[in-house]
Each structure stands twice: as structure tokens, then as C-alpha cells.
Design a protein around this motif. Sequence first.
Motif, PDB file in Angstrom:
ATOM      1  N   LYS A 357      -5.883  -2.357  -8.852  1.00 40.81           N
ATOM      2  CA  LYS A 357      -6.887  -2.456  -7.899  1.00 40.81           C
ATOM      3  C   LYS A 357      -7.662  -1.925  -6.829  1.00 40.81           C
ATOM      4  O   LYS A 357      -6.923  -1.647  -5.989  1.00 40.81           O
ATOM      5  CB  LYS A 357      -7.660  -3.982  -7.921  1.00 40.81           C
ATOM      6  CG  LYS A 357      -6.778  -4.522  -9.029  1.00 40.81           C
ATOM      7  CD  LYS A 357      -7.190  -6.137  -8.681  1.00 40.81           C
ATOM      8  CE  LYS A 357      -7.354  -6.792  -9.881  1.00 40.81           C
ATOM      9  NZ  LYS A 357      -7.008  -8.443  -9.538  1.00 40.81           N
ATOM     10  N   HIS A 358      -7.639  -0.511  -7.599  1.00 40.19           N
ATOM     11  CA  HIS A 358      -8.581   0.480  -6.122  1.00 40.19           C
ATOM     12  C   HIS A 358      -8.870  -0.017  -5.303  1.00 40.19           C
ATOM     13  O   HIS A 358      -8.271   0.610  -3.962  1.00 40.19           O
ATOM     14  CB  HIS A 358      -9.065   1.539  -6.828  1.00 40.19           C
ATOM     15  CG  HIS A 358      -8.636   2.545  -7.940  1.00 40.19           C
ATOM     16  ND1 HIS A 358      -8.006   3.629  -8.340  1.00 40.19           N
ATOM     17  CD2 HIS A 358      -8.234   1.926  -9.474  1.00 40.19           C
ATOM     18  CE1 HIS A 358      -7.579   4.489  -9.003  1.00 40.19           C
ATOM     19  NE2 HIS A 358      -7.610   3.584  -9.621  1.00 40.19           N
ATOM     20  N   LYS A 359      -9.212  -0.707  -5.547  1.00 37.03           N
ATOM     21  CA  LYS A 359     -10.626  -1.698  -4.144  1.00 37.03           C
ATOM     22  C   LYS A 359      -9.350  -2.074  -2.888  1.00 37.03           C
ATOM     23  O   LYS A 359      -9.371  -2.098  -2.069  1.00 37.03           O
ATOM     24  CB  LYS A 359     -12.008  -2.514  -4.351  1.00 37.03           C
ATOM     25  CG  LYS A 359     -12.931  -1.474  -4.885  1.00 37.03           C
ATOM     26  CD  LYS A 359     -14.276  -2.395  -5.375  1.00 37.03           C
ATOM     27  CE  LYS A 359     -14.831  -1.347  -5.604  1.00 37.03           C
ATOM     28  NZ  LYS A 359     -16.125  -2.459  -6.273  1.00 37.03           N
ATOM     29  N   ALA A 360      -8.825  -2.964  -3.566  1.00 41.56           N
ATOM     30  CA  ALA A 360      -7.499  -3.630  -3.020  1.00 41.56           C
ATOM     31  C   ALA A 360      -6.639  -2.880  -2.158  1.00 41.56           C
ATOM     32  O   ALA A 360      -6.466  -3.303  -0.676  1.00 41.56           O
ATOM     33  CB  ALA A 360      -6.753  -4.346  -3.265  1.00 41.56           C
ATOM     34  N   GLY A 362      -6.753   0.763  -1.842  1.00 41.63           N
ATOM     35  CA  GLY A 362      -6.628   1.390  -0.685  1.00 41.63           C
ATOM     36  C   GLY A 362      -7.069   1.114   0.881  1.00 41.63           C
ATOM     37  O   GLY A 362      -6.245   1.590   1.478  1.00 41.63           O
ATOM     38  N   PRO A 363      -7.429   0.259   1.423  1.00 42.19           N
ATOM     39  CA  PRO A 363      -7.638  -0.750   3.324  1.00 42.19           C
ATOM     40  C   PRO A 363      -6.026  -0.682   3.228  1.00 42.19           C
ATOM     41  O   PRO A 363      -6.082   0.143   4.575  1.00 42.19           O
ATOM     42  CB  PRO A 363      -8.817  -1.753   2.452  1.00 42.19           C
ATOM     43  CG  PRO A 363      -9.601  -1.288   0.916  1.00 42.19           C
ATOM     44  CD  PRO A 363      -9.025  -0.806   0.525  1.00 42.19           C
ATOM     45  N   LYS A 364      -5.816  -0.728   2.678  1.00 42.06           N
ATOM     46  CA  LYS A 364      -3.829  -1.625   2.767  1.00 42.06           C
ATOM     47  C   LYS A 364      -3.001  -0.238   2.832  1.00 42.06           C
ATOM     48  O   LYS A 364      -2.317  -0.241   3.729  1.00 42.06           O
ATOM     49  CB  LYS A 364      -3.179  -2.513   2.258  1.00 42.06           C
ATOM     50  CG  LYS A 364      -2.230  -3.185   2.082  1.00 42.06           C
ATOM     51  CD  LYS A 364      -2.244  -4.757   2.296  1.00 42.06           C
ATOM     52  CE  LYS A 364      -0.508  -4.388   3.108  1.00 42.06           C
ATOM     53  NZ  LYS A 364       0.063  -5.580   2.337  1.00 42.06           N
ATOM     54  N   LYS A 366      -3.373   2.793   2.836  1.00 40.27           N
ATOM     55  CA  LYS A 366      -4.509   4.161   2.885  1.00 40.27           C
ATOM     56  C   LYS A 366      -3.927   5.234   2.833  1.00 40.27           C
ATOM     57  O   LYS A 366      -4.035   5.729   0.857  1.00 40.27           O
ATOM     58  CB  LYS A 366      -4.001   4.245   4.390  1.00 40.27           C
ATOM     59  CG  LYS A 366      -4.743   2.734   5.138  1.00 40.27           C
ATOM     60  CD  LYS A 366      -5.420   3.473   6.448  1.00 40.27           C
ATOM     61  CE  LYS A 366      -5.706   1.998   7.058  1.00 40.27           C
ATOM     62  NZ  LYS A 366      -5.515   1.202   7.665  1.00 40.27           N
ATOM     63  N   LYS A 370      -2.884   6.397  -3.374  1.00 36.92           N
ATOM     64  CA  LYS A 370      -2.967   7.671  -4.277  1.00 36.92           C
ATOM     65  C   LYS A 370      -1.451   7.369  -5.369  1.00 36.92           C
ATOM     66  O   LYS A 370      -1.866   7.600  -6.274  1.00 36.92           O
ATOM     67  CB  LYS A 370      -3.450   8.497  -4.286  1.00 36.92           C
ATOM     68  CG  LYS A 370      -4.181   8.931  -4.967  1.00 36.92           C
ATOM     69  CD  LYS A 370      -4.525  10.382  -4.939  1.00 36.92           C
ATOM     70  CE  LYS A 370      -4.536  11.959  -5.817  1.00 36.92           C
ATOM     71  NZ  LYS A 370      -4.952  12.756  -5.390  1.00 36.92           N
ATOM     72  N   GLU A 403      -3.046  -9.073  -6.545  1.00 39.18           N
ATOM     73  CA  GLU A 403      -4.338  -9.104  -6.139  1.00 39.18           C
ATOM     74  C   GLU A 403      -5.038  -7.064  -6.021  1.00 39.18           C
ATOM     75  O   GLU A 403      -5.862  -6.638  -5.871  1.00 39.18           O
ATOM     76  CB  GLU A 403      -4.509  -9.170  -4.140  1.00 39.18           C
ATOM     77  CG  GLU A 403      -3.593  -8.392  -3.377  1.00 39.18           C
ATOM     78  CD  GLU A 403      -1.913 -10.196  -3.735  1.00 39.18           C
ATOM     79  OE1 GLU A 403      -1.855  -9.951  -3.776  1.00 39.18           O
ATOM     80  OE2 GLU A 403      -1.672  -9.916  -2.487  1.00 39.18           O
TER      81      GLU A 403
END
Lengths: 564, 564
Positions: A357-360, A362-364, A366, A370, A403
Motif C-alpha cells: 500500500k504505497h500511500k501508507a 511513503g509517509p512512514k 520515506k 521503494k 495497513e
Amino acid sequence: MPEPSELMSLCKRRGFVWPSYEIYGGVAGMFDYGPLGCVMKDNIIKIWRSIYKGREGFIEIDSETVNPIPVFKASGHVDEFSDLITYCEECREPFRADHLAEGLHDNPDTLTAKDIDIILRKNDVVCPECGGRLGNAEEFNLMFKTSIGPGSSRVGFLRPETAQGIFVNYLNLYRYNREKLPLGVIQTGRGYRNEIAPRQGMIRMREFNMMEVELFVDPDDKDWVRFHEIENEYMTLIPQDGKEITVTVGDSVKQGIIANRVLAYFVYTTQQFMMSLGLDPERMRFRQHLSDEMAHYAADCWDAEALLSYGWTEITGIADRGCWDLSRHAEFSGSDLTHFRKFGEPREIEKDVLKAKHKALGPKFKEKAKMIVTAIESKLPEDVKNNSLTIDVDGEAITLGEEFFEVASIKEKISGERVTPHVIEPSHGLDRIFYTILEHAYSYDEKDDYVTLRLKPNVAPVKAGVFPLMDKDGLDVLAFSIYESLRKSGIEAYYDTSGAIGRRYARMDEIGTPWCITVDYGSVEEGEHKGTVTLRDRDTREQKRIKASEAGKIISEMLSGKTF
Amino acid sequence: MPEPSELMSLCKRRGFVWPSYEIYGGVAGMFDYGPLGCVMKDNIIKIWRSIYKGREGFIEIDSETVNPIPVFKASGHVDEFSDLITYCEECREPFRADHLAEGLHDNPDTLTAKDIDIILRKNDVVCPECGGRLGNAEEFNLMFKTSIGPGSSRVGFLRPETAQGIFVNYLNLYRYNREKLPLGVIQTGRGYRNEIAPRQGMIRMREFNMMEVELFVDPDDKDWVRFHEIENEYMTLIPQDGKEITVTVGDSVKQGIIANRVLAYFVYTTQQFMMSLGLDPERMRFRQHLSDEMAHYAADCWDAEALLSYGWTEITGIADRGCWDLSRHAEFSGSDLTHFRKFGEPREIEKDVLKAKHKALGPKFKEKAKMIVTAIESKLPEDVKNNSLTIDVDGEAITLGEEFFEVASIKEKISGERVTPHVIEPSHGLDRIFYTILEHAYSYDEKDDYVTLRLKPNVAPVKAGVFPLMDKDGLDVLAFSIYESLRKSGIEAYYDTSGAIGRRYARMDEIGTPWCITVDYGSVEEGEHKGTVTLRDRDTREQKRIKASEAGKIISEMLSGKTF
């Protein structure tokens, strides 16, 4: 049937087979092939090759006899290839425990050490040599052990079968065959079995010769391309229920007697092979292994048995080894020993995969996100434990909750799948076949005290005896030149000048030579017979005159099947 | 010359030779013959047999590879068959001491352990792996050791040469040959040498293949019946003085370069053999062993050397082993391993014998006298010590003075005498010859990046590639039937449907296939070419059309020497 001792004495006297190291007192279970035996053994191999290479198009390899230990750990021989041994506590003589229990149990070689101890004690069996008390039976591994290179750290064994040399080369062979099945591979060469106490002459040798065939097939395609050619031929079978039946190859499969068509085809091929070697069909049969008798690797197994003066004796085993060997070598070596089975056309399959789940993430995470995506998507749904997934990123273990990932169903086109081939194995005991040929060909005329070996011409070690009636007057010159020209064109011949002509025929009959050529005075003197010689047939003792210059051609033609 | 790695990679890729046990990490010095290698090895053996059995009329045996210790005590291998080993005292890695002394001495493999230690110390040679200190050099016996039967009491070895199997069978062979000399015996099979640290690929194998010839001759008759046929042929020799000369076979003996005519004949036979295998005469020579290089048993020895990318390499040794082997086996076994050399006519000899004095014995010994007479006359004059003779009568030792016996001179007719045969031995390293054939046949066209193996047709593993131009329209059916009929008639063929036709030719050129057969549309369509196929020659790349039905016949004829 000849007594083994009678036949072995003929073998020794005439140069078929010699007990090894006789000048040093001999070693039990070892025999050397003399000049006649060596040629006859080669003839058997040639016929075997003509079937498997010539007719079936199989390929042949020659692998090493000394193997490092991992090969036989994988094959099961380190753990399973053993007999039970018991030593006399007084004279220290070793015995095969199951041999001492013969007659005390139906199938003593299936017993455990404990059971055999109980039986031997209960029956008061003592040392057959000195009457002493016998020690407890224990496992004795039958492989000859050695060390490879200096030091004793690298254990090696002499191979108990040539088959493993084919299995460990599976990848090479599969590539050679352009990654196609079926893949048929043959190998002939030495096998070794460090018998505890060999007996029965050439039937139980410590160093023996094998002709093995390993046919790799798709486990879902146990048919054979030429099955239809032989499905109406008959075989005599003894299935596990012990009742002998005569049945066609086709029916043997239809009735569920033989497990599948490819196995049945090669049981029948073995029968063809035995017949072309001249074995007596009345003294041949195929017996299915009982389940407690089957080798650790076999799924179904049939023995070709020959009736010998020793009783019914296995001379060839035809086994469906299933996927045992390749699976084990794959497991022990970590190599992928499979076949890529292509589908007729690509198939679409549905399968579950992990999606990040990229959206979760990314923020966590950084800049690490990837790498974490890659790590998640290289995992499988079954790696998820208690709704969380542990991944490894740069050596760090990170546990993620639901998540951060989900299980998604996707559709994928695949062109095939990997399967472990099954192996069909006709494994021939070359020395046993050799000996059986001799026993079945042996014919003794009591009235005349006369031995004839009725060997098939293609098997016979000498094709033609060549004799000058007298060792002079040019008869010798002509006879010797015929002998030399036969030899140079590859026809095994034997030149003999000594004794009466009848005695010379007798010597050739005794070693199974199908034809004899005699140069007489007619051959060299002016007259109708000049330039001709007599040709004699072993079995009919008929004689006819042929042109001396055509001797080679006529013998070649008869070797290709033309009648006398 | 190809780099060994280049050639070995071709060998591996195309199925000539595979490093053994690769899926288990491999074992140094062990190789398996793949499908092409196995056939090519067999082809070499066939040519060798055609010379020794076909032309010379020798006989062949096949003896066991596991031998009990007395065989190699007698042969000298237990004491002499060793290399000097040194272990690194730190990392425990073993090294061949003479390899570490290379460049520090002209002939390091002739040095003793002490001398080599001195040289290594003086030159500060340390462990090539870790730089550690090297231990003292010691003898490492190169035979693979094992135990025969249960317990470790019966030591056995894997044979380092097939020759001993012939020597221990001398009596059987001599009888088979009707007690006549010369007696020529050949054997092919495995030899074993437990190398300390094998290198140089197929040149130094731990388990290898040999073709050995042991020719037993009368020590006073070292001639050969066909010597006159070849005495004017030339050979290139490097005698002990190191100066290369080209000389006729006859002159090599007349000038005392080669010890005798039979040895020279078989040195030349080896040259013929090498030429018929297709070795490059420019890269072949015969080098005489220096006296400190000669094996413990050899009286004179010539190496056939081939120039390889490894340098000049022994591929065959032709030795006069004198009476070493038979004398030793006679001594160690107590058997009489001689030849009875018949005189042209009986000879009268004078010899001294002991005679009993009946008149003195009778009165003294009464009824015992007769036995005493027999006992005296079975003794020899040299048994008389201090004018008295001790005899044994019924277990009782009786010492007699000169009044009871005398030495008398008698004349006796004898028909011959017993002599120990000498052995001439052409011993071929089959794997080395195999590898040499490949190196000498390897030809690389840099411009086209194109490899051709210019193998002689009789050596080539595949005789004919068979291709349908397209894998359809009946071209495939005709091509496959040609392929099958070649195979069934014993001609090795390869069927290939994949890729452009040029690519298929290239694949065949790379494995040395001399001819390719292509089925094209002309072969199946109405018109002048119907029923014909193209036949292509590897070396000239010439093509011609032949009848499809005659393909087998035409290839057979070319294999017998007919030109394209």
C-alpha cells in the motif's frame, strides 16, 4: 542343465572367465573375462546398444565409478544399501545373517536385525564353521569405501549402480536433449557391491558389469510412441499374487497388472532383448516385486528371471523409480532438476499475490519506501503470519501490519509448469546375462560325451574356426590367409592346425562357434574343387563347399540372418 | 591452438565431456563422458582394436579393477607409486612438493623428499594459499585404498594400470595361446590415481581410461614378423641425448637408438595409430625416457608426446618392461610364470647327479635302503656339505658320509628350457588421446567467429546431421525417416529441425560432423530432384545431390575411405 562347476570349468579351461587373482589364492566374488568371454560380453553390449540407441534413439554416457559421499547420501545408499552381518564370537568369521535364517522364515532378507536375532537364537543356529556362538546381527554397508585425495576427510565410494552417474548429470543431459522429454540415457560399466560372503559364482560378484537404461518421462505421460507395435505380443508374468499368467502387453496395462504403458513396453523390450541373446523362453519369466521386497526408490518393479542351476535368478530389473532420484538429488544439491512442461497454449491462471500500500508506506518510511515495496511484493501470501509480514531490508528485519499491504488476486498467463520427471529403468546384470546365455546354450550329449554350446551367431565369441586339413602342402597357407582376412574384416576367427579334424570341430562346438571352414586337398589341387573350402554348420553338422574368396561375405550374410 | 578453457567449454556445452558431480560442487580430476564423448571414445577404442586384434591377432581380456594388496606388492606399486606431498602447517592445504619446486630444479619429480625440502627452504617457498610454513615432504601413495569384504583386514586397491590384470593372468593366457610366444594381450578400462592436487583438466585425471597392450616375447627373440613391412618408414625421435632426429624404423634399431626391433615396431605402430586418429604429425614426437625418469620396471621407454596448449604432453608410453613383472609375480606368488622354449632339436647336455652306493647302503639300512636310494638321488650335488649329505626319510633326518653316495656325470637329452618372457608394452592414455584429438582438430575462423572440429570421419561422434529445410510439408517426414534408417543401421546421426539451415550446419561443424543431409522442397515435389537430398561436406562445404534411399550406403562407403 549343467552343474555350475562343470560350466565354470569349461569357462576357465577355454578362456571365457577366470577367477581373479588365482595365483594369489583368489578373491571370492571376482572374475576376469578371458579372450572369449571378453568378446562375448562385448557382443551382448552391442545388441543392447542396437536396441536402445539404434531402435529407440537413446543417448549413452560414461560416468566415473568413484563418487563422493553426497551422491549416495542423496540416493539413499549410505543409509539403505546394506545386509545384516553376524560374526561368530569364537572364530570371528562373518556371515550374512539372512543366509543363516534360510528355511526358518519365508523371506529372511526382509527381516530386521532384532527379528533375525530372535529367529537364529530360537532355532539354535550356531557358526557353520566352528559351532561357536553368533553375535548380534548388525547392518553392514555394501559399498566399497575409499578416500579421494590426501587425508581421509573426503569420503568416496565405488558406485553400486551406474544409474546415479546419469541422475547427477540430469541437467547436462536435459540440455543436450534440448530440454525435451522423453529423455533416454544408457550407460554400461562397472558396479561394486562389497558382499559379506559371496557364493554362487558369477551370480553374486563384488565387482560386476551393468547395462543400465534411465528413461526420464513426464509423470503425466507414461505412454510410449511405439507401444502400438507390440501391444498384441505375449509375455509370461507373475504378478504380486504369485499366479503365473500369459497376457498381451496391452492387456497387462488394461488389467492393471503393470503400472503403465511405458513400463510395460520396456518389460517387453527386455523380453525381446533376452530372445535375441538366445535365452530359452521356457526358462524365462517376469516376476513383480512384492511390496516388502521393492527397493527404497521403486514405485513398481519387475524382475526378468532366468531358470538356472541355482534356481530362478534375477538377471534384469525393470523399475518405475518415480521421481525418487531427481527429487532427492534436487533436495541434497539445491539444484533445480525439473522439466519445463509447456502447455499446448498459454493458460491464464488466477493467483493471490501481495501488494504494497504505497500511500501508507511513503509517509512512514520515506526514502526507504521503494525498497520496502520491492521486499513486500517478493513475498507470498503464506508468508503473512498473524496479519503481519516480516521483511528484510538491508539486513534489517521490519515487521509490517496490514495497513501496509494487502492480498490481491491477479490473472497471469503462463506457458507451462515445472515437473520432476519420473524414471523408468531397465537395469541389466551383464555378468548374470552372460552366465545365463552359457547355461541355456549348453548342450551335452551323454552318448558321445560331447559338449555343444548352441550360442546364437551374433553372441558367439568366435564366428568361424579355420583349419587346414593338413598343416602343409599349401593347405596351411590358404587356410591362414582366410583366417587373416576374416580377422582383418572384423570377423572373430580361430585358426587351428592341431589334431584330427573331428577334434578341431569338437573344440569349436564346445565354445559355440557357429561355422567352421576347412581347407582340404581339393581346395588347392587342380580339379572341380580348386579354390573352394568346406563350410560346416555347428548345429546340423551339415557341410557344403563355398568359394574360399567368398568366405567373409558368406559369414557376414549369415550373421545378418541368412540361413546356412 | 585453442585455450584449454575454450575447448573444455565447447566440450561441456555440446556434450563431449562434463566435470563430474557438478551439482555437488565437483571433484577435481574427474570427468564424465557425455553422449558425444562417449561415442568418440568408443570410436578410438574400435580403431585401436582393429590394429591390435584385427591386424596383429592379439587377444583381449577384461579384468577386475579392485585388486588385493599382494598384486601391488609384487608389481612395486605399494612401495613406488607415490608423489611427494607437503602440507601447509597453518592452513593444512596439501601440495605436490615437486610442483612447488618447479623452476628451482631441472627435474623436480626425480628428487628425494630430503632434497626437495632443502630446495624449498633455500628458496623460501611458502604455502601458495596462505603464505604459511610448509611441513616436510613425505611420500603419498597414489593408489585409492579400500577393504574387500567385512572388516578392514583385507586391503584392496583400485588398479593404477590395467596391465597387472594381464600379468596375474599370465598362466591362463599362456595356456589359451597353447603355450606359444609371442603372446599379445590387450585390455581397455579404468585406471585410478589418487592425485594430490589434479590440474590440467583431462590430462591428469584421478579416474581415467587406458588402452594397454602387453606383448610377451621370448627374451632372445625381440624381432617382429611384420617388421620388414615398415622398416623403411620414418619416425621423429628424441633419444636420451635430447637431439631430435628423423630416422627410419630400421635405422633406429641398427643405430642402437631403440633397443630392439619389436619395440621399434610398436613405437611405429603407435605413430600409425595416432595418424589414423587424425592427430597433427607436426605436433607429435617420440621422446626416450631419461634413465632417472624411467619407471621402476622399464628397461627402455619411449613416450609418444603431443604438443598441446599445456605444452608437450605424454599421451602414450611404449616400454620394454623386460622380465620385471613376471619375475616379481612369480617370486611373490610362488607360481612358475615362464615359457618353455623348445629347442629346434633335442640337445644332449652333461650334468652332475648324485648316485647312491647300493652295496654300502643295503647291509647298513636293510629294508629302509630303497627309500634312502630314492632320497639320495632326488638331491643335487650342491646339497653335499662337508662331504656329507642329509636326507629326510619318513620325517627322520639321516646324515650320510661319502661311503654311501657319489657324484656322477651323466648325459641327458632335453627338448627345451624355461625362460621368463619379456614384455613390450604400448600403454595408451585414452582420455589424453581423446583430448589431443580435439585440440588438434580444433579450427577457429576469427573473421566469421566460426569453429570447425576437423575430426576424421572414423573418429567423429556423429557421422551425419539430417535436416528438413522446413519442419513441415512432408520434408520432416522424409528427413526423420532418413535419420532413423541411418541410426538403425548403426550410423550415428543427429536430427535437427531448429533454426536457419546455416545455423544447423554450424552446430554440426562445431562437433566435427563430416556430412550433413538436407531435405528440401526439391526432395518431395515433382521434378528432377524428387527423391534426392543434398549432401554437404564439412571441410570443403561442397554440396551435391544424392538419392535419399542411398544415403546410408554412401555414408558407409565414405567411412570406408571413399572420397566425397
